[in-house]
Scaffold this active site. Structure first.
Site, PDB file in Angstrom:
ATOM      1  N   CYS A  30     -39.564  62.045   7.946  1.00 54.63           N
ATOM      2  CA  CYS A  30     -40.358  60.836   8.176  1.00 54.63           C
ATOM      3  C   CYS A  30     -39.655  59.622   7.571  1.00 54.63           C
ATOM      4  CB  CYS A  30     -41.780  61.023   7.666  1.00 54.63           C
ATOM      5  SG  CYS A  30     -42.956  59.848   8.407  1.00 54.63           S
ATOM      6  N   GLU A  49     -44.265  70.156   8.890  1.00 55.05           N
ATOM      7  CA  GLU A  49     -44.708  70.863   7.671  1.00 55.05           C
ATOM      8  C   GLU A  49     -46.208  70.732   7.409  1.00 55.05           C
ATOM      9  OE1 GLU A  49     -44.313  66.664   6.157  1.00 55.05           O
ATOM     10  OE2 GLU A  49     -43.289  67.924   7.639  1.00 55.05           O
ATOM     11  N   HIS A  93     -44.107  65.488  11.430  1.00 57.73           N
ATOM     12  CA  HIS A  93     -44.480  66.354  10.306  1.00 57.73           C
ATOM     13  C   HIS A  93     -44.747  67.797  10.724  1.00 57.73           C
ATOM     14  CE1 HIS A  93     -44.619  63.153   7.316  1.00 57.73           C
ATOM     15  NE2 HIS A  93     -45.148  62.385   8.249  1.00 57.73           N
TER      16      HIS A  93
END
Length: 307
Positions: free
Chosen positions: A144, A239, A237
């Site tokens: 990011c 994750e 994202h």
């Protein structure tokens, strides 16, 4: 194989309770195995710092290799509401690890997208970190804002403010099916998006030393490979947990901030319902592929990393 963490780190118990393979660092030191050393430079504020530790540890701990995770922080930057003792026990400042070698490094995002990079408090040291990766890290993963910072530092590719927050779970196309980082990926994959800025594809494509791996027409590049700097930049994202976007949405609603319901996330766009996790398998694939590529190419003698 397990991920190596201090047994007193809160993430250790959380991951163990999930069934993730974790090993205390005291036991790992007794084994005659060379684990991969992965650093996590965590730039997130204290309220989500521990959540970030768990999210990345979970993905790294799912690979068949032994991973030694080192938590790293900027030397002089300390979140105001983070207990100094927690940072002292579990994190090492960059100034302390500067002379060491790592097989991999993850640079997380940070909620400072509205600031020009040069106005970020720790920008000068972060530039040192990014230059240091060329000599001391075999492969770096910028996530990011961390990925946008690396793209700006190395290539002067700008981030552009969006009129509205890109927020939700959106389809991205597999643009490089032959890439080892996308091994096992479908033609399209859903990725959580939560950002106020974007990188424009035309500007990224102008840099010939980069390869766009995944992206979408609406939200631009998602994953870029930078061969020259042995780096990956991901602007979304993978994750995130199932409820991470929900937490961001609830936080903004409670604070009275204008926020849209995250797109394609809650069933029937109903925030009272349990959100869907439609990206988990691709998250494990991406980080597993990254670790596999590190394992295949990193020197066994860590002194040779970066040479």
């Amino acid at each position: 194989m397990p991920i190596i963490l201090p047994s007193s780190l809160p993430a250790y118990k959380a991951l163990r309770d999930e069934g993730v393979a974790v090993m205390p660092d005291t036991r790992a030191r007794r084994q005659d195995i060379r684990p991969l050393r992965i650093g996590l430079l965590n730039l997130m504020p204290s309220k989500v710092r521990k959540q970030t530790e768990i999210q990345f540890s979970r993905l790294l701990g799912s690979t068949p290799l032994q991973i030694e995770l080192q938590l790293i922080r900027m030397t002089d930057f300390r979140p105001k509401d983070m207990a100094p003792e927690y940072l002292r026990v579990f994190y090492r400042p960059f100034s302390e690890v500067r002379g060491e070698k790592f097989d991999g490094l993850i640079i997380t995002g940070a909620p400072i997208e509205h600031l020009p990079f040069e106005q970020v408090t720790y920008w000068e040291e972060l530039q040192e970190v990014m230059n240091w990766t060329l000599t001391n890290v075999h492969s770096t993963f910028g996530v990011c804002w961390g990925g946008m910072a690396m793209l700006w530092h190395f290539h002067r590719v700008r981030k552009h403010l969006l009129p509205h927050k890109a927020f939700g779970c959106f389809q991205h196309r597999n643009l490089a099916p032959g890439s080892p980082y996308l091994r096992g990926f479908s033609d399209e994959c859903v990725v959580p998006v939560s950002r106020w800025t974007m990188v424009r594809r035309a500007e990224a494509d102008a840099k010939e030393l980069q390869t766009l791996l995944t992206g979408s027409e609406e939200f631009g590049p998602c994953l870029i490979q930078d061969r020259r700097h042995r780096a990956l930049y991901v602007f979304n994202h993978f994750e995130y947990d199932r409820d991470t976007l929900k937490g961001e949405y609830d936080r903004d609603i409670a604070a009275g901030r204008p926020v849209n319901i995250p797109g394609n996330y809650f069933p029937d766009d109903d925030p009272s319902r349990t959100p869907r996790n439609s990206w988990r398998s691709h998250a494990y694939l991406l980080y597993g592929n990254w670790i596999n590529e590190i394992y295949q190419t990193t020197p066994y003698d860590t002194d040779l990393i970066g040479s």
